[in-house]
Write an enzyme that holds these catalytic residues in place. Structure first.
Site, PDB file in Angstrom:
ATOM      1  CE  LYS A  14     -29.855 -27.556 -47.520  1.00 20.54           C
ATOM      2  NZ  LYS A  14     -30.516 -26.714 -46.995  1.00 20.54           N
ATOM      3  CD  GLN A  58     -29.783 -23.736 -44.597  1.00 24.65           C
ATOM      4  OE1 GLN A  58     -29.802 -24.364 -45.636  1.00 24.65           O
ATOM      5  NE2 GLN A  58     -30.081 -24.503 -43.519  1.00 24.65           N
ATOM      6  CG  ASP A  81     -36.177 -25.628 -48.253  1.00 19.89           C
ATOM      7  OD1 ASP A  81     -35.614 -26.682 -48.137  1.00 19.89           O
ATOM      8  OD2 ASP A  81     -35.746 -24.651 -47.444  1.00 19.89           O
TER       9      ASP A  81
END
Ligand code: NDP
Length: 243
Positions: A14, A58, A81
């Site tokens: 990322k 995460q 997300d």
């Protein structure tokens, strides 16, 4: 939080994607023994920072931390997300929302390959909150007739064999075999399994590719789209701020 090796890899990818695109990124690495309060403080800091337009926590978090609460603390408008309840609720209702990156990436692939979705029989194997459920909803909004299968499905192959579009999001290496796939089906493999140090999908690619009209490889398929859509969600969020 912590040092899960898969997470290290994903976070690194990322960061690289941000660098490639010229998107400012900041990674906050916290030790395994981080407390819920410390994690929540970091989320609050990023929420309040006007230089940050998208943020994510995460997963997975170490077991002592409350993942659901952490996700809910992210401002819905900064939810890169697309996991926040506000965004999943809007998705369900067909309202504009930050959409979970993996299913959004699958829809992007289907559309950019010119695959007709309306009226097709789509079968999604897997019902997780991050892949299976949002995938099924997006396909339904695109007017497919959707079947959702899971570990309690009776005669899974009877369902998958009817699929014009088959999405495998199971987490079991090469679980979908050629005899479970209809001739000419579009097969999307979300699975990411590590076997003998190598990545493979949930689909037996070598055999299924002989039957499918389209099939995505692992690695190099859905995973790349997930990162691309994370960037897209972030840019969308920034555009809402800048107008
Ligand atoms: P989960 O473990 O949360 O969900 C797996 C789903 O598969 C569950 O709904 C489960 O059913 C179902 N399942 C398990 N065994 C069977 C079976 N024998 N028959 C039918 N269904 C079964 O996984 P995720 O959704 O988070 O991820 C799925 C896969 O996708 C993993 O390999 C993961 O690594 C990968 N992934 C890849 C991404 C990418 O970017 N490429 C992003 C996210 C995930 P039940 O609900 O009944 O338990």
């Amino acid at each position: 939080v912590g040092d899960d090796p898969a997470s290290q890899l994903y976070v690194g990818n990322k960061e690289k994607a941000c660098n490639r695109l010229g998107v400012f990124s900041k990674t906050v690495r916290m030790p395994e023994n981080t407390t819920q309060k410390e994690l929540e403080k970091e989320i609050a800091r990023a929420n309040a920072d006007p230089a940050i337009h998208g943020l994510l926590v995460q997963m997975p978090l170490p077991k002592h931390l409350d993942s659901a609460r952490a996700l809910e603390l992210i401002l819905p408008e900064k939810d890169a997300d697309g996991f926040h309840n506000v965004n999943t609720g809007k998705l369900l209702r067909g309202e504009p929302a930050a959409v979970a990156c993996t299913p959004r990436g699958v829809m992007y692939m289907l559309k950019s390959a010119g695959i007709e979705i309306a009226g097709k029989d789509a079968v999604v194997v897997g019902r997780s909150n991050i892949v299976g459920k949002p995938m099924a909803i997006l396909l339904m909004h695109a007017n497919a007739t959707v079947t959702i299968c899971h570990s309690r499905t009776k005669d899974l192959a009877a369902h998958t064999r009817r699929a014009d579009i088959l999405v495998a999001a199971i987490g079991k290496p090469k679980f979908i075999t050629a005899d479970m796939v209809k001739d000419g089906a579009v097969v999307i493999d979300v699975g990411m399994n590590r076997v003998d140090g190598k990545f493979c999908g949930d689909v037996d690619f070598e055999n299924v590719k002989e039957k499918a009209s389209y099939i995505t490889p692992v690695p190099g398929g859905v995973g790349r789209m997930t990162i691309a859509m994370l960037m897209t969600n972030t840019v969308d969020a920034a555009e809402k701020v800048f107008g």
